[in-house]
Design an enzyme around this catalytic site. Structure first.
Site, PDB file in Angstrom:
ATOM      1  N   LYS A 162       0.815  -1.223   0.000  1.00  0.00           N
ATOM      2  CA  LYS A 162       0.000   0.000   0.000  1.00  0.00           C
ATOM      3  C   LYS A 162       0.847   1.270   0.000  1.00  0.00           C
ATOM      4  O   LYS A 162       0.622   2.177  -0.791  1.00  0.00           O
ATOM      5  CB  LYS A 162      -0.906  -0.032   1.226  1.00  0.00           C
ATOM      6  CG  LYS A 162      -1.605   1.256   1.550  1.00  0.00           C
ATOM      7  CD  LYS A 162      -2.403   1.112   2.821  1.00  0.00           C
ATOM      8  CE  LYS A 162      -1.532   1.020   4.044  1.00  0.00           C
ATOM      9  NZ  LYS A 162      -1.138   2.316   4.633  1.00  0.00           N
ATOM     10  N   ARG A 210      -8.499   5.565   9.752  1.00  0.00           N
ATOM     11  CA  ARG A 210      -8.320   4.185  10.189  1.00  0.00           C
ATOM     12  C   ARG A 210      -9.519   3.695  10.983  1.00  0.00           C
ATOM     13  O   ARG A 210      -9.590   2.510  11.309  1.00  0.00           O
ATOM     14  CB  ARG A 210      -7.098   4.099  11.095  1.00  0.00           C
ATOM     15  CG  ARG A 210      -5.822   3.624  10.392  1.00  0.00           C
ATOM     16  CD  ARG A 210      -4.728   3.759  11.405  1.00  0.00           C
ATOM     17  NE  ARG A 210      -3.630   2.879  11.302  1.00  0.00           N
ATOM     18  CZ  ARG A 210      -2.441   3.215  10.784  1.00  0.00           C
ATOM     19  NH1 ARG A 210      -2.269   4.349  10.191  1.00  0.00           N
ATOM     20  NH2 ARG A 210      -1.439   2.382  10.835  1.00  0.00           N
ATOM     21  N   ARG A 222      10.026 -13.370   4.577  1.00  0.00           N
ATOM     22  CA  ARG A 222      11.038 -12.321   4.527  1.00  0.00           C
ATOM     23  C   ARG A 222      12.135 -12.594   5.565  1.00  0.00           C
ATOM     24  O   ARG A 222      11.836 -12.783   6.733  1.00  0.00           O
ATOM     25  CB  ARG A 222      10.358 -10.989   4.861  1.00  0.00           C
ATOM     26  CG  ARG A 222      10.676  -9.912   3.895  1.00  0.00           C
ATOM     27  CD  ARG A 222       9.788  -8.731   3.891  1.00  0.00           C
ATOM     28  NE  ARG A 222       9.177  -8.272   5.122  1.00  0.00           N
ATOM     29  CZ  ARG A 222       8.270  -7.296   5.147  1.00  0.00           C
ATOM     30  NH1 ARG A 222       7.905  -6.713   4.026  1.00  0.00           N
ATOM     31  NH2 ARG A 222       7.734  -6.907   6.272  1.00  0.00           N
ATOM     32  N   ARG A 268      12.657 -10.754  11.279  1.00  0.00           N
ATOM     33  CA  ARG A 268      12.180  -9.711  12.202  1.00  0.00           C
ATOM     34  C   ARG A 268      11.069 -10.301  13.059  1.00  0.00           C
ATOM     35  O   ARG A 268      10.226 -11.034  12.549  1.00  0.00           O
ATOM     36  CB  ARG A 268      11.580  -8.551  11.389  1.00  0.00           C
ATOM     37  CG  ARG A 268      12.522  -7.406  11.167  1.00  0.00           C
ATOM     38  CD  ARG A 268      11.899  -6.378  10.270  1.00  0.00           C
ATOM     39  NE  ARG A 268      10.507  -6.057  10.617  1.00  0.00           N
ATOM     40  CZ  ARG A 268       9.753  -5.234   9.906  1.00  0.00           C
ATOM     41  NH1 ARG A 268      10.233  -4.665   8.824  1.00  0.00           N
ATOM     42  NH2 ARG A 268       8.516  -4.969  10.275  1.00  0.00           N
ATOM     43  N   ARG A 283      -1.248  -9.168  13.438  1.00  0.00           N
ATOM     44  CA  ARG A 283      -1.337  -7.867  12.760  1.00  0.00           C
ATOM     45  C   ARG A 283      -2.507  -7.858  11.784  1.00  0.00           C
ATOM     46  O   ARG A 283      -3.189  -6.851  11.601  1.00  0.00           O
ATOM     47  CB  ARG A 283      -0.025  -7.566  12.020  1.00  0.00           C
ATOM     48  CG  ARG A 283       1.065  -7.064  12.952  1.00  0.00           C
ATOM     49  CD  ARG A 283       2.438  -7.157  12.320  1.00  0.00           C
ATOM     50  NE  ARG A 283       2.650  -6.242  11.203  1.00  0.00           N
ATOM     51  CZ  ARG A 283       3.691  -6.327  10.383  1.00  0.00           C
ATOM     52  NH1 ARG A 283       4.596  -7.257  10.527  1.00  0.00           N
ATOM     53  NH2 ARG A 283       3.846  -5.462   9.410  1.00  0.00           N
TER      54      ARG A 283
HETATM   55  P1  AMP Z   1       1.948   3.925  10.142  1.00  0.00           P
HETATM   56  O1  AMP Z   1       3.212   4.647   9.748  1.00  0.00           O
HETATM   57  O2  AMP Z   1       0.777   4.260   9.267  1.00  0.00           O
HETATM   58  O3  AMP Z   1       2.159   2.422  10.295  1.00  0.00           O
HETATM   59  O4  AMP Z   1       1.557   4.471  11.592  1.00  0.00           O
HETATM   60  C1  AMP Z   1       2.432   4.329  12.669  1.00  0.00           C
HETATM   61  C2  AMP Z   1       1.683   4.597  13.971  1.00  0.00           C
HETATM   62  O5  AMP Z   1       1.143   5.918  13.950  1.00  0.00           O
HETATM   63  C3  AMP Z   1       0.473   3.694  14.229  1.00  0.00           C
HETATM   64  O6  AMP Z   1       0.850   2.500  14.865  1.00  0.00           O
HETATM   65  C4  AMP Z   1      -0.377   4.569  15.133  1.00  0.00           C
HETATM   66  O7  AMP Z   1       0.142   4.567  16.454  1.00  0.00           O
HETATM   67  C5  AMP Z   1      -0.142   5.948  14.561  1.00  0.00           C
HETATM   68  N1  AMP Z   1      -1.121   6.320  13.520  1.00  0.00           N
HETATM   69  C6  AMP Z   1      -0.882   6.621  12.214  1.00  0.00           C
HETATM   70  N2  AMP Z   1      -2.014   6.950  11.577  1.00  0.00           N
HETATM   71  C7  AMP Z   1      -2.999   6.861  12.495  1.00  0.00           C
HETATM   72  C8  AMP Z   1      -4.411   7.041  12.449  1.00  0.00           C
HETATM   73  N3  AMP Z   1      -5.035   7.385  11.312  1.00  0.00           N
HETATM   74  N4  AMP Z   1      -5.105   6.849  13.595  1.00  0.00           N
HETATM   75  C9  AMP Z   1      -4.501   6.500  14.755  1.00  0.00           C
HETATM   76  N5  AMP Z   1      -3.188   6.297  14.862  1.00  0.00           N
HETATM   77  C10 AMP Z   1      -2.426   6.465  13.746  1.00  0.00           C
END
Ligand code: AMP
Length: 218
Positions: free
Chosen positions: A13, A88, A127, A160, A171
């Site tokens: 994505k 989200r 991986r 990992r 996940r």
């Molecule tokens: P990502 O880089 O999208 O995997 O986001 C990393 C972390 O940022 C997630 O594990 C959440 O803690 C937080 N995060 C990012 N986007 C959101 C969102 N739309 N709502 C809530 N938490 C978010």
């Protein structure tokens, strides 16, 4: 063109969202990146978000909505964009719908990169990386010459922790808990474009472009 990208972990994505934004000159907005930035700058919002990010939990809806809202209500709001990692939750989707509607920038589509759960587990759990130099292998698509050993420096390969099959399954469950309702929300609004997330990067990109063209979205 105003889009949201949704896809399970390991679906490609992020890669596809970035590629599309480069090729079509769209602003790529990743809330994960914005949150990391405000935490690094130690702003008030950053201080609120940090404990949740550190614990691998979702940051509360009102904090994330506020960040996105401020951007889209300011005069230099992006008019052409791809959202990556937001919304989200349904509460975030409702807030985003309302904000975009207020500023006259309704969404054109929500791209859902579809990959079967078994395929995701297979992809991520195959991986491996070198414990010394970090070189990455994939036992399915790019295996090392000798199983478990790095081609470059002959050191052992490791996995990992969050790529191990059991953790990947967890996940994925989190993904379904969060996103199934969102997918339905946008399906009802007739915004959902389901694109198969299988094949190489360019093939998937071409499929996304075709799906957008078929809806006359530009
Ligand atoms: P990502 O880089 O999208 O995997 O986001 C990393 C972390 O940022 C997630 O594990 C959440 O803690 C937080 N995060 C990012 N986007 C959101 C969102 N739309 N709502 C809530 N938490 C978010």
């Amino acid at each position: 063109m105003r889009l949201i990208f949704i896809g399970p972990p390991g679906s490609g994505k992020g890669t596809q969202a970035k590629l599309l934004s480069q090729r079509l000159d769209l602003r790529h907005i990743a809330t994960g990146d914005i949150l990391r930035e405000v935490i690094q700058k130690n702003t008030e919002v950053g201080q609120k978000a940090k404990p949740y990010m550190d614990a691998g939990q979702l940051v509360p809806d009102d904090v994330v909505n506020e960040i996105v809202d401020v951007r889209f209500r300011s005069d230099d709001r992006p008019r052409r964009f791809v959202m990556d990692g937001y919304p989200r939750t349904i509460v975030q989707a409702q807030s985003f719908d309302a904000t975009l509607h207020d500023v006259g920038l309704d969404l054109d589509a929500v791209i859902f990169l579809k990959v079967a759960d078994e395929e995701i587990i297979r992809r991520i759990s195959s991986r491996w990386s070198c414990s010394q130099c970090g070189a990455i292998y994939n036992t399915a698509s790019n295996p090392p010459k000798e199983a478990g050993v790095c081609d470059l420096d002959r050191r052992p390969l490791m996995q990992r922790e969050d790529d191990q099959a059991e953790t990947v399954a967890k996940r994925l469950k989190i993904f379904h808990d969060q996103y199934d309702a969102l997918v339905e929300h946008y399906r009802k609004k007739n915004l959902l474009l389901e694109v198969p997330g299988v094949g190489d990067i360019e093939t998937i990109h071409a499929n996304i472009r075709k799906a957008l063209q078929a809806r006359n979205i530009q």
